[in-house]
Write a protein that holds these residues in place. Structure first.
Motif, PDB file in Angstrom:
ATOM      1  N   ALA A 269      11.357 -43.770   4.204  1.00  0.00           N
ATOM      2  CA  ALA A 269      11.885 -44.439   3.013  1.00  0.00           C
ATOM      3  C   ALA A 269      12.365 -43.415   1.984  1.00  0.00           C
ATOM      4  N   MET A 270      13.033 -42.393   2.495  1.00  0.00           N
ATOM      5  CA  MET A 270      13.632 -41.345   1.664  1.00  0.00           C
ATOM      6  C   MET A 270      14.824 -40.813   2.438  1.00  0.00           C
ATOM      7  N   ASP A 271      15.777 -40.201   1.743  1.00  0.00           N
ATOM      8  CA  ASP A 271      16.918 -39.613   2.457  1.00  0.00           C
ATOM      9  C   ASP A 271      16.450 -38.363   3.210  1.00  0.00           C
ATOM     10  N   TRP A 272      16.761 -38.335   4.497  1.00  0.00           N
ATOM     11  CA  TRP A 272      16.344 -37.222   5.356  1.00  0.00           C
ATOM     12  C   TRP A 272      17.045 -35.938   4.916  1.00  0.00           C
ATOM     13  N   GLN A 273      16.392 -34.802   5.048  1.00  0.00           N
ATOM     14  CA  GLN A 273      16.998 -33.529   4.650  1.00  0.00           C
ATOM     15  C   GLN A 273      16.205 -32.361   5.211  1.00  0.00           C
ATOM     16  N   LEU A 274      16.834 -31.186   5.187  1.00  0.00           N
ATOM     17  CA  LEU A 274      16.105 -29.965   5.512  1.00  0.00           C
ATOM     18  C   LEU A 274      15.323 -29.524   4.287  1.00  0.00           C
ATOM     19  N   ALA A 275      14.238 -28.774   4.527  1.00  0.00           N
ATOM     20  CA  ALA A 275      13.515 -28.132   3.425  1.00  0.00           C
ATOM     21  C   ALA A 275      14.424 -27.055   2.815  1.00  0.00           C
ATOM     22  N   PRO A 276      14.173 -26.652   1.579  1.00  0.00           N
ATOM     23  CA  PRO A 276      14.996 -25.586   0.973  1.00  0.00           C
ATOM     24  C   PRO A 276      14.952 -24.313   1.816  1.00  0.00           C
ATOM     25  N   VAL A 277      16.052 -23.558   1.771  1.00  0.00           N
ATOM     26  CA  VAL A 277      16.173 -22.384   2.643  1.00  0.00           C
ATOM     27  C   VAL A 277      15.093 -21.342   2.328  1.00  0.00           C
ATOM     28  N   GLU A 278      14.618 -21.306   1.075  1.00  0.00           N
ATOM     29  CA  GLU A 278      13.571 -20.332   0.711  1.00  0.00           C
ATOM     30  C   GLU A 278      12.288 -20.586   1.482  1.00  0.00           C
ATOM     31  N   ALA A 279      12.106 -21.840   1.897  1.00  0.00           N
ATOM     32  CA  ALA A 279      10.878 -22.212   2.611  1.00  0.00           C
ATOM     33  C   ALA A 279      11.118 -22.161   4.121  1.00  0.00           C
ATOM     34  N   GLU A 280      11.709 -21.066   4.578  1.00  0.00           N
ATOM     35  CA  GLU A 280      11.950 -20.929   6.021  1.00  0.00           C
ATOM     36  C   GLU A 280      10.624 -20.655   6.716  1.00  0.00           C
ATOM     37  N   TRP A 281      10.240 -21.566   7.608  1.00  0.00           N
ATOM     38  CA  TRP A 281       8.977 -21.430   8.338  1.00  0.00           C
ATOM     39  C   TRP A 281       9.189 -21.247   9.832  1.00  0.00           C
ATOM     40  N   PHE A 282      10.303 -21.745  10.353  1.00  0.00           N
ATOM     41  CA  PHE A 282      10.461 -21.751  11.813  1.00  0.00           C
ATOM     42  C   PHE A 282      10.399 -20.323  12.344  1.00  0.00           C
ATOM     43  N   GLY A 283       9.445 -20.079  13.247  1.00  0.00           N
ATOM     44  CA  GLY A 283       9.311 -18.762  13.874  1.00  0.00           C
ATOM     45  C   GLY A 283       8.676 -17.708  12.983  1.00  0.00           C
ATOM     46  N   LYS A 284       8.249 -18.088  11.780  1.00  0.00           N
ATOM     47  CA  LYS A 284       7.680 -17.106  10.861  1.00  0.00           C
ATOM     48  C   LYS A 284       6.162 -16.993  11.066  1.00  0.00           C
ATOM     49  N   SER A 285       5.636 -15.795  10.766  1.00  0.00           N
ATOM     50  CA  SER A 285       4.207 -15.538  10.973  1.00  0.00           C
ATOM     51  C   SER A 285       3.376 -16.171   9.862  1.00  0.00           C
TER      52      SER A 285
ATOM     53  N   GLN B 125       5.223 -16.806   1.190  1.00  0.00           N
ATOM     54  CA  GLN B 125       6.263 -17.693   0.649  1.00  0.00           C
ATOM     55  C   GLN B 125       5.625 -18.828  -0.154  1.00  0.00           C
ATOM     56  N   LEU B 126       4.581 -19.409   0.426  1.00  0.00           N
ATOM     57  CA  LEU B 126       4.023 -20.626  -0.181  1.00  0.00           C
ATOM     58  C   LEU B 126       3.318 -20.356  -1.509  1.00  0.00           C
ATOM     59  N   ARG B 127       2.905 -19.111  -1.738  1.00  0.00           N
ATOM     60  CA  ARG B 127       2.242 -18.826  -3.018  1.00  0.00           C
ATOM     61  C   ARG B 127       3.194 -18.160  -4.023  1.00  0.00           C
ATOM     62  N   ASP B 128       4.438 -17.982  -3.631  1.00  0.00           N
ATOM     63  CA  ASP B 128       5.414 -17.310  -4.498  1.00  0.00           C
ATOM     64  C   ASP B 128       6.214 -18.360  -5.276  1.00  0.00           C
ATOM     65  N   PRO B 129       6.002 -18.467  -6.584  1.00  0.00           N
ATOM     66  CA  PRO B 129       6.715 -19.498  -7.366  1.00  0.00           C
ATOM     67  C   PRO B 129       8.238 -19.402  -7.212  1.00  0.00           C
ATOM     68  N   ASP B 130       8.763 -18.202  -6.994  1.00  0.00           N
ATOM     69  CA  ASP B 130      10.216 -18.057  -6.839  1.00  0.00           C
ATOM     70  C   ASP B 130      10.709 -18.685  -5.535  1.00  0.00           C
ATOM     71  N   ARG B 131       9.797 -18.868  -4.588  1.00  0.00           N
ATOM     72  CA  ARG B 131      10.226 -19.407  -3.282  1.00  0.00           C
ATOM     73  C   ARG B 131       9.515 -20.709  -2.911  1.00  0.00           C
ATOM     74  N   ASN B 132       8.659 -21.209  -3.796  1.00  0.00           N
ATOM     75  CA  ASN B 132       7.968 -22.464  -3.452  1.00  0.00           C
ATOM     76  C   ASN B 132       8.324 -23.605  -4.407  1.00  0.00           C
ATOM     77  N   GLY B 133       9.461 -23.466  -5.084  1.00  0.00           N
ATOM     78  CA  GLY B 133       9.856 -24.518  -6.013  1.00  0.00           C
ATOM     79  C   GLY B 133       9.067 -24.448  -7.312  1.00  0.00           C
ATOM     80  N   ASP B 134       8.577 -23.240  -7.659  1.00  0.00           N
ATOM     81  CA  ASP B 134       7.811 -23.018  -8.892  1.00  0.00           C
ATOM     82  C   ASP B 134       6.589 -23.935  -8.952  1.00  0.00           C
ATOM     83  N   ARG B 135       5.857 -23.972  -7.862  1.00  0.00           N
ATOM     84  CA  ARG B 135       4.708 -24.889  -7.778  1.00  0.00           C
ATOM     85  C   ARG B 135       3.383 -24.140  -7.806  1.00  0.00           C
TER      86      ARG B 135
END
Lengths: 207, 152
Positions: free
Chosen positions: A122-138, A145-155
């Motif tokens: 019930a939402m428009d389908w989309q890719l995650a933002p490019v900064e949150a590239e996870w595929f194949g990442k360690s 990435q996930l703890r970096d506000p510059d790359r996690n949507g300032d969260r």
């Protein structure tokens, strides 16, 4: 005028209650109660989720090509049909994700039972933002990435937990249907792990 | 349930989870839109909702949020859409089963890009399969239609 204001306030209230989505409990552990070791254990479970095909297939890099991978797909390959999400990450440059991943109504529970059909939420389908590239990442790469506000949507970690509560595409990962393997644990357990990791200082294995 | 299809208001008495494709073909008799795979893998059922291509086999009628245009509403025999005209000119169709979906996708492409390159066409049309393999003629027809639109 008063009536209009009341109406808009009511609309806002409705919008807020709708955006609460499928509610999970967001109850962080007490400050100071989580050791770094416990936080890293929580992280390892978070990474199992982040690296699972239900999540990582759409957390792709700047080529904007979603992936098909995981037990129900056999060989790992780019999304069929030459699909590219584009810089818009919604496919606006060529074929919108929503052309096939149509947007369903919220009260339709069993929309994704057919194998091989395009999943829909019930939402428009989309890719995650490019900064949150996870595929194949360690684990270390995704963690940083996930703890970096510059790359996690300032969260903050609380914002991440709330994002998980609200985003219906993320909820789909735990009930994908159509023979697809669900992401590990549950949405609630994943949110709990995010909160544990957060209260424990968002450590990564390279610290 | 009320729908706007090809500029006309239509009333249908169906369950909200029925695919729009079923409604178009079986309830409204608009059989130009084809059933191919039923899982959004082939593009044969493509229609427009508010001008954007959508696979009507994947869109439940209860989830329709805009005006629907099918191949029957894109142009008329007397006044063909530029893509339909080019399809005839290039004799694109072989068996013809995929062509209404191909034409609807091509029409949306040209709405947004009136001078598509080969790469643009491949990107926009990759979800529309043609088992007769008429892809070279599809590409040529889209380029002809683009030229006509530019000259219009």
């Amino acid at each position: 005028m008063k009536r209009a204001l009341l109406a808009s306030a009511f609309t806002l209230m409705s919008a807020l209650s709708v955006s609460a989505g499928e509610t999970v409990d967001i109850v962080p552990p007490a400050e100071g109660s989580v050791t770094t070791e416990a936080a890293l254990e929580a992280w390892s479970r978070i990474y199992e989720v982040a690296s699972h095909p239900r999540c990582s297939n759409c957390h792709v890099g700047e080529d904007n090509v979603p992936m098909w991978s995981g037990p129900s797909y056999g060989k790992t390959r780019p999304h069929g049909m030459n699909i590219n999400g584009g810089e818009s990450r919604i496919g606006a440059e060529a074929v919108l994700c929503s052309t096939c991943h149509t947007t369903k109504s919220e009260d339709w529970e069993n929309a994704n039972t057919t194998p091989h059909a395009a999943p829909r939420v019930a939402m428009d389908w989309q890719l995650a933002p490019v900064e949150a590239e996870w595929f194949g990442k360690s684990s270390v790469e995704v963690c940083n990435q996930l703890r970096d506000p510059d790359r996690n949507g300032d969260r903050t970690f609380m914002d991440i937990a709330e994002h998980l509560d609200h985003d219906l595409i993320l909820h789909w990962a735990w009930k994908p249907g159509g023979g697809r393997e669900a992401a590990p644990y549950s949405l609630q357990e994943h949110v709990n792990d995010i909160l544990t990791w957060g209260v424990g200082g968002m450590p990564c294995e390279n610290d | 349930m009320k729908l706007s299809v090809n500029g006309k208001d239509r009333e249908v008495d169906v369950e909200p989870d029925m695919p729009l494709l079923w409604v178009l073909r079986d309830e409204l008799g608009l059989t130009g839109t084809k059933y191919g795979c039923g899982v959004a893998q082939c593009g044969a059922c493509t229609v427009h909702m508010d001008g954007l291509a959508v696979r009507s086999c994947q869109l439940a009628v209860g989830d329709v949020t805009g005006d629907i245009t099918t191949i029957e509403g894109l142009g008329t025999p007397d006044s063909l859409h530029a893509v339909q005209d080019a399809w005839v000119e290039h004799q694109v169709a072989q068996c013809g089963y995929c062509q209404s979906g191909q034409i609807m996708s091509a029409a949306q492409l040209l709405d947004f890009n009136d001078s598509p390159t080969d790469a643009d066409i491949d990107a926009a049309m990759g979800g529309n399969l043609c088992r007769c393999g008429t892809y070279p003629r599809i590409r040529a027809a889209i380029k002809s239609a683009a030229q006509k639109i530019q000259e219009a």
